[in-house]
Structures are given as structure tokens and as C-alpha cells.
Design a protein around this motif. Structure first.
Motif, PDB file in Angstrom:
ATOM      1  N   SER A 135      11.353  11.473  -2.802  1.00 13.77           N
ATOM      2  CA  SER A 135      11.147  11.611  -1.353  1.00 13.77           C
ATOM      3  C   SER A 135      11.347  10.248  -0.688  1.00 13.77           C
ATOM      4  N   ARG A 136      11.605  10.261   0.630  1.00 16.51           N
ATOM      5  CA  ARG A 136      11.802   9.028   1.392  1.00 16.51           C
ATOM      6  C   ARG A 136      10.441   8.490   1.809  1.00 16.51           C
ATOM      7  N   VAL A 137      10.227   7.182   1.599  1.00 19.77           N
ATOM      8  CA  VAL A 137       8.968   6.541   1.974  1.00 19.77           C
ATOM      9  C   VAL A 137       9.273   5.283   2.781  1.00 19.77           C
ATOM     10  N   THR A 138       8.328   4.900   3.628  1.00 26.42           N
ATOM     11  CA  THR A 138       8.436   3.671   4.411  1.00 26.42           C
ATOM     12  C   THR A 138       7.266   2.783   4.051  1.00 26.42           C
ATOM     13  N   LEU A 139       7.567   1.551   3.687  1.00 22.44           N
ATOM     14  CA  LEU A 139       6.544   0.559   3.348  1.00 22.44           C
ATOM     15  C   LEU A 139       6.384  -0.370   4.543  1.00 22.44           C
ATOM     16  N   GLN A 140       5.194  -0.367   5.118  1.00 18.95           N
ATOM     17  CA  GLN A 140       4.917  -1.197   6.278  1.00 18.95           C
ATOM     18  C   GLN A 140       4.655  -2.640   5.849  1.00 18.95           C
ATOM     19  N   GLU A 141       4.689  -3.538   6.793  1.00 22.58           N
ATOM     20  CA  GLU A 141       4.415  -4.939   6.512  1.00 22.58           C
ATOM     21  C   GLU A 141       3.015  -5.066   5.930  1.00 22.58           C
ATOM     22  N   GLY A 142       2.883  -5.906   4.911  1.00 22.75           N
ATOM     23  CA  GLY A 142       1.581  -6.103   4.268  1.00 22.75           C
ATOM     24  C   GLY A 142       1.346  -5.164   3.104  1.00 22.75           C
ATOM     25  N   PHE A 143       2.368  -4.414   2.664  1.00 24.77           N
ATOM     26  CA  PHE A 143       2.181  -3.531   1.517  1.00 24.77           C
ATOM     27  C   PHE A 143       1.852  -4.366   0.281  1.00 24.77           C
ATOM     28  N   ASP A 144       1.147  -3.760  -0.673  1.00 23.51           N
ATOM     29  CA  ASP A 144       0.707  -4.465  -1.878  1.00 23.51           C
ATOM     30  C   ASP A 144       1.860  -4.562  -2.871  1.00 23.51           C
ATOM     31  N   ALA A 145       2.385  -5.777  -3.046  1.00 26.65           N
ATOM     32  CA  ALA A 145       3.524  -5.993  -3.944  1.00 26.65           C
ATOM     33  C   ALA A 145       3.131  -5.832  -5.403  1.00 26.65           C
ATOM     34  N   HIS A 146       1.837  -5.786  -5.708  1.00 27.99           N
ATOM     35  CA  HIS A 146       1.411  -5.507  -7.076  1.00 27.99           C
ATOM     36  C   HIS A 146       1.548  -4.019  -7.382  1.00 27.99           C
ATOM     37  N   GLU A 147       1.440  -3.199  -6.360  1.00 32.82           N
ATOM     38  CA  GLU A 147       1.498  -1.747  -6.557  1.00 32.82           C
ATOM     39  C   GLU A 147       2.894  -1.177  -6.381  1.00 32.82           C
ATOM     40  N   VAL A 148       3.751  -1.858  -5.632  1.00 33.41           N
ATOM     41  CA  VAL A 148       5.091  -1.335  -5.355  1.00 33.41           C
ATOM     42  C   VAL A 148       6.118  -2.414  -5.676  1.00 33.41           C
ATOM     43  N   ARG A 149       7.097  -2.066  -6.493  1.00 31.11           N
ATOM     44  CA  ARG A 149       8.195  -2.989  -6.814  1.00 31.11           C
ATOM     45  C   ARG A 149       9.440  -2.506  -6.092  1.00 31.11           C
ATOM     46  N   LEU A 150      10.026  -3.377  -5.279  1.00 37.42           N
ATOM     47  CA  LEU A 150      11.256  -3.042  -4.563  1.00 37.42           C
ATOM     48  C   LEU A 150      12.452  -3.299  -5.466  1.00 37.42           C
ATOM     49  N   THR A 151      13.390  -2.361  -5.508  1.00 32.68           N
ATOM     50  CA  THR A 151      14.613  -2.526  -6.278  1.00 32.68           C
ATOM     51  C   THR A 151      15.795  -2.233  -5.371  1.00 32.68           C
ATOM     52  N   GLY A 152      16.980  -2.558  -5.838  1.00 32.41           N
ATOM     53  CA  GLY A 152      18.182  -2.315  -5.039  1.00 32.41           C
ATOM     54  C   GLY A 152      18.482  -3.502  -4.158  1.00 32.41           C
ATOM     55  N   ASN A 153      19.008  -3.238  -2.967  1.00 31.53           N
ATOM     56  CA  ASN A 153      19.420  -4.279  -2.029  1.00 31.53           C
ATOM     57  C   ASN A 153      18.235  -4.647  -1.136  1.00 31.53           C
ATOM     58  N   VAL A 154      17.411  -5.584  -1.582  1.00 34.74           N
ATOM     59  CA  VAL A 154      16.208  -5.984  -0.848  1.00 34.74           C
ATOM     60  C   VAL A 154      16.576  -7.140   0.068  1.00 34.74           C
ATOM     61  N   VAL A 155      16.620  -6.878   1.386  1.00 34.72           N
ATOM     62  CA  VAL A 155      17.002  -7.885   2.365  1.00 34.72           C
ATOM     63  C   VAL A 155      16.049  -7.794   3.546  1.00 34.72           C
ATOM     64  N   GLY A 156      15.627  -8.936   4.048  1.00 32.92           N
ATOM     65  CA  GLY A 156      14.825  -8.962   5.258  1.00 32.92           C
ATOM     66  C   GLY A 156      13.341  -8.762   4.995  1.00 32.92           C
ATOM     67  N   LYS A 157      12.656  -8.332   6.043  1.00 33.03           N
ATOM     68  CA  LYS A 157      11.205  -8.162   5.994  1.00 33.03           C
ATOM     69  C   LYS A 157      10.852  -6.699   6.226  1.00 33.03           C
ATOM     70  N   ALA A 158       9.597  -6.365   5.855  1.00 37.12           N
ATOM     71  CA  ALA A 158       9.096  -4.998   6.051  1.00 37.12           C
ATOM     72  C   ALA A 158       9.089  -4.691   7.544  1.00 37.12           C
ATOM     73  N   PRO A 159       9.189  -3.434   7.913  1.00 37.06           N
ATOM     74  CA  PRO A 159       9.089  -2.222   7.102  1.00 37.06           C
ATOM     75  C   PRO A 159      10.384  -1.934   6.340  1.00 37.06           C
ATOM     76  N   PHE A 160      10.211  -1.417   5.107  1.00 34.57           N
ATOM     77  CA  PHE A 160      11.308  -1.006   4.250  1.00 34.57           C
ATOM     78  C   PHE A 160      11.266   0.510   4.097  1.00 34.57           C
ATOM     79  N   THR A 161      12.420   1.135   4.138  1.00 35.45           N
ATOM     80  CA  THR A 161      12.511   2.575   3.904  1.00 35.45           C
ATOM     81  C   THR A 161      13.425   2.798   2.715  1.00 35.45           C
ATOM     82  N   GLY A 162      12.961   3.615   1.759  1.00 34.26           N
ATOM     83  CA  GLY A 162      13.747   3.875   0.563  1.00 34.26           C
ATOM     84  C   GLY A 162      13.297   5.149  -0.127  1.00 34.26           C
TER      85      GLY A 162
END
Length: 195
Positions: A135-162
Motif C-alpha cells: 500500500s502507499r504510505v506517507t512519512l511525515q517529517e520527524g518519522f522514526d528512522a529506527h523504525e522505517v528504512r527508506l530505500t530507492g531514490n531518497v532525495v530531499g526532506k520529508a514528507p516522503f510517499t512510497g
């Protein structure tokens, strides 16, 4: 060296005239400089000191996280429980080259069931994310980087949608048995001698 004075030009052209004027101009400048040098010397002006530029303040270095020394007792205890319930170490240490896929599959089923039993008995798990995988999720600024690992083309700042590829797991409770004083956790499974 002999000079042939008959070869000197008898007429003056514009190029030679310009050179003659330029030579006279340099001669006048040289002579005027020499006469002004004999006059009182000009007062020497000390150049004003150029202030050195202030160094820009260096950014504070990021603090290096302090690493905790992990004792192997808990890991060895878990390994012992997996061996006890699922013969995990036996399965992983076995050379499977001479076995058929059916034999390996049957052994893997036993290891899987025993490992699941041991984990369910001593740990409580819950998914990190509650959404369904893919499913599609959006990670807002301040998300816990210990709980979520970003993969793929990670550019810029949150919010991230993937796309949520894996929900993740976290342990909410650990109930490992207490160890008796003097228990050797390095012995994962004692040797067995039948009499």
C-alpha cells in the motif's frame, strides 16, 4: 664586425619616425626620473595593515553515539532455546549437499515449527507499520528512522510517499528464562551419551 654606412636609409618613413619619437620620449622620461631622484626623497608611507579575515566558526561536530557493550548471554540463551525447540544449530550446521529437496523441505518444516514455538513463547511481536504491504504510505517529517528504512531514490526532506514493501517487526515484550548462577551459556546443547 664591419658596418656598411652606405646601406643606411636616406629617407625617413613613418615607421622609423614613430620609433624615433618613442625613443626620445623614453629618454626624456628617464632623464626626468633621474633628476627627481636627486631631490628630497618622498616620505615613505607605511601601508595600513590589512586586517586578517576572521575565520568562520566551524560547525559543531555531530556527537558520536556511545556504543553499549553487549553481553553475549542473552544471544546465547536464545540460540540455546532455538536448538532445544527446533534443532536450529543442527540444521544450519548440517551439510545439505547429499540430501534431496524433499528431505530438506521436511527438515525445514520441523525447524520452522520449533523456531516459531520458541519465539512465540519468549517474545511478543507486533508490526512496525499497521498498513498492508504494497500500500502507499506517507512519512511525515520527524518519522522514526529506527523504525522505517527508506530505500530507492531518497532525495530531499520529508514528507516522503512510497510503497510499503515490508511492515517490519518490533519486540514489545521479552520473557527469557532467568539464568542460574554459574550457568555456562556458551554450551548451546550438551553432548548426549546414552548408557
Amino acid at each position: 664586425m664591419n658596418f656598411d654606412f652606405t646601406a643606411l636609409p636616406t629617407t625617413l618613413d613613418a615607421g622609423h619616425l614613430g620609433l624615433a619619437v618613442l625613443a626620445m620620449l623614453f629618454l626624456v622620461m628617464y632623464l626626468s626620473k633621474g633628476s627627481s631622484a636627486q631631490q628630497a626623497p618622498a616620505p615613505q608611507v607605511k601601508p595600513e595593515p590589512v586586517p586578517e579575515p576572521k575565520p568562520e566558526p566551524k560547525p559543531e561536530p555531530k556527537p558520536v553515539p556511545k556504543l553499549k557493550e553487549a553481553t553475549p548471554d542473552a544471544a546465547l540463551q536464545l540460540l540455546s532455546l532455538l536448538q532445544q525447540e527446533a534443532r536450529f544449530v543442527d540444521f544450519v550446521r548440517e551439510d545439505l549437499a547429499g540430501f534431496s529437496d524433499a528431505d530438506i523441505g521436511a527438515a525445514a518444516r520441523v525447524v520452522h515449527e520449533g523456531s516459531r514455538k520458541a519465539l512465540d513463547e519468549y517474545f511478543r511481536f507486533e508490526p512496525v507499520r499497521s498498513e498492508d504491504e504494497e500500500s502507499r504510505v506517507t512519512l511525515q517529517e520527524g518519522f522514526d528512522a529506527h523504525e522505517v528504512r527508506l530505500t530507492g531514490n531518497v532525495v530531499g526532506k520529508a514528507p516522503f510517499t512510497g510503497t510499503l514493501v515490508h511492515r517490519g517487526w518490533k519486540v514489545t515484550e521479552v520473557k527469557l528464562p532467568k539464568l542460574a548462577e554459574g550457568h555456562n551459556t556458551r554450551v548451546i546443547a550438551p553432548a548426549e551419551v546414552e548408557l
